[in-house]
Design an enzyme around this catalytic site. Structure first.
Site, PDB file in Angstrom:
ATOM      1  N   ASP A   1     -10.709  -4.679  -1.479  1.00  0.00           N
ATOM      2  CA  ASP A   1      -9.665  -4.208  -0.571  1.00  0.00           C
ATOM      3  C   ASP A   1     -10.243  -3.318   0.523  1.00  0.00           C
ATOM      4  O   ASP A   1     -10.725  -2.228   0.250  1.00  0.00           O
ATOM      5  CB  ASP A   1      -8.635  -3.417  -1.398  1.00  0.00           C
TER       6      ASP A   1
ATOM      7  N   ASP B   1       0.837  -1.216   0.000  1.00  0.00           N
ATOM      8  CA  ASP B   1       0.000   0.000   0.000  1.00  0.00           C
ATOM      9  C   ASP B   1       0.861   1.251   0.000  1.00  0.00           C
ATOM     10  O   ASP B   1       1.367   1.673   1.038  1.00  0.00           O
ATOM     11  CB  ASP B   1      -0.908  -0.007   1.237  1.00  0.00           C
TER      12      ASP B   1
HETATM   13  C1  DX5 Z   1      -6.318   0.928   2.644  1.00  0.00           C
HETATM   14  C2  DX5 Z   1      -5.448  -0.112   1.934  1.00  0.00           C
HETATM   15  C3  DX5 Z   1      -5.868  -1.518   2.258  1.00  0.00           C
HETATM   16  C4  DX5 Z   1      -5.794  -1.832   3.762  1.00  0.00           C
HETATM   17  C5  DX5 Z   1      -6.343  -3.211   4.029  1.00  0.00           C
HETATM   18  O1  DX5 Z   1      -6.103   2.187   2.065  1.00  0.00           O
HETATM   19  O2  DX5 Z   1      -5.531   0.045   0.538  1.00  0.00           O
HETATM   20  O3  DX5 Z   1      -5.060  -2.429   1.519  1.00  0.00           O
HETATM   21  O4  DX5 Z   1      -4.449  -1.751   4.179  1.00  0.00           O
HETATM   22  O5  DX5 Z   1      -6.272  -3.411   5.414  1.00  0.00           O
HETATM   23  P1  DX5 Z   1      -7.511  -4.074   6.194  1.00  0.00           P
HETATM   24  O6  DX5 Z   1      -7.635  -5.468   5.646  1.00  0.00           O
HETATM   25  O7  DX5 Z   1      -7.064  -4.041   7.615  1.00  0.00           O
HETATM   26  O8  DX5 Z   1      -8.722  -3.242   5.897  1.00  0.00           O
HETATM   27 ZN    ZN Z   2      -4.604  -1.561  -0.641  1.00  0.00          ZN
END
Ligand code: DX5
Ligand code: ZN
Length: 224
Positions: A179, A34
């Site tokens: 996501d 990310d």
């Molecule tokens: C948020 C990111 C995601 C996030 C997912 O902006 O793009 O990939 O890190 O984390 P969880 O699964 O904890 O929502």
């Molecule tokens: Zn992400």
């Protein structure tokens, strides 16, 4: 076949190496990187994610699934493209127009990487139909991009279903990745709606047994 891409955004500092190796052992299909620039979203993870991705590239053969939450997509593609990622995904909302999006798509393809186009919760998936045929993946954000640990937005399930209908109706070869807030409970509706790649951060990193949670996320019937 459903695949799992583990977001390493919130890996515990000081335990990165053991976590990455444990995720590999737990059979995550991808490492989800990310990349945030502090402009497109508030957080800035750019330097840290470049370090993590470079390190993973050295210690693992597992593919990198890179999610750019950045304004300067051109620079990010060049900075991360050298790591030969499996896929590089940019946000449609970071593009001035369709021509800009096509330029990013062509730039990503020069790195022999697959192309992903991400849409925020407020963006209609129909807005990217004109460029979807040139992409390999659509990333449906099921939270507002910018941080991990948020609650899944269940109204995004309809957007997954709409994407699946459009992709199948037009015979497109495009994966549907979801996501944000994905766990054993929220995985079921989005898989039933057509998602075939699940990004999960919190749900996996907080588990004691990464292999078990990854196996359950992948299970067709999503059994707990
Ligand atoms: C948020 C990111 C995601 C996030 C997912 O902006 O793009 O990939 O890190 O984390 P969880 O699964 O904890 O929502
Ligand atoms: Zn992400």
């Amino acid at each position: 076949m459903v695949e799992v891409s583990t977001s390493i955004l919130n890996v515990e500092e000081g335990k990165e190496a053991e976590t990455f190796l444990a995720l590999e052992k737990g059979k995550t299909d991808y490492f989800h990187i990310d990349v945030m620039d502090g402009k497109f979203v508030r957080k800035n993870t750019y330097k840290k994610m470049l370090e993590y991705a470079s390190y993973i590239k050295r210690i693992s053969n597992l593919p990198l699934d890179i999610h750019f939450m950045v304004k300067d997509v051109k620079k990010a593609i060049d900075d991360f493209g050298v790591l030969e990622p499996r896929c590089m995904t940019f946000h449609f909302e970071a593009c001035e127009n369709y021509d800009t999006a096509i330029q990013y798509i062509e730039q990503i393809k020069q790195y022999n990487s697959k192309v992903g186009i991400a849409v925020k919760p407020a963006t209609e998936v129909a807005d990217i139909y004109p460029i979807l045929p040139y992409a390999h993946l659509v990333l449906i954000m099921t939270v507002e991009p910018g941080r991990g640990g948020q609650t899944f937005m269940k109204e995004m399930t309809d957007k997954v279903r709409q994407s699946k209908v459009y992709i199948d109706h037009n015979d497109l070869e495009v994966d549907i990745e979801v996501d944000g807030g994905i766990n054993l409970h929220t995985a079921r509706p989005v898989k039933e709606a057509g998602a075939n790649i699940l990004v999960a951060g919190t749900a996996i990193l907080k588990a004691i047994d990464y292999g078990e949670i990854i196996r359950c996320l992948k299970k067709e019937n999503g059994a707990l």
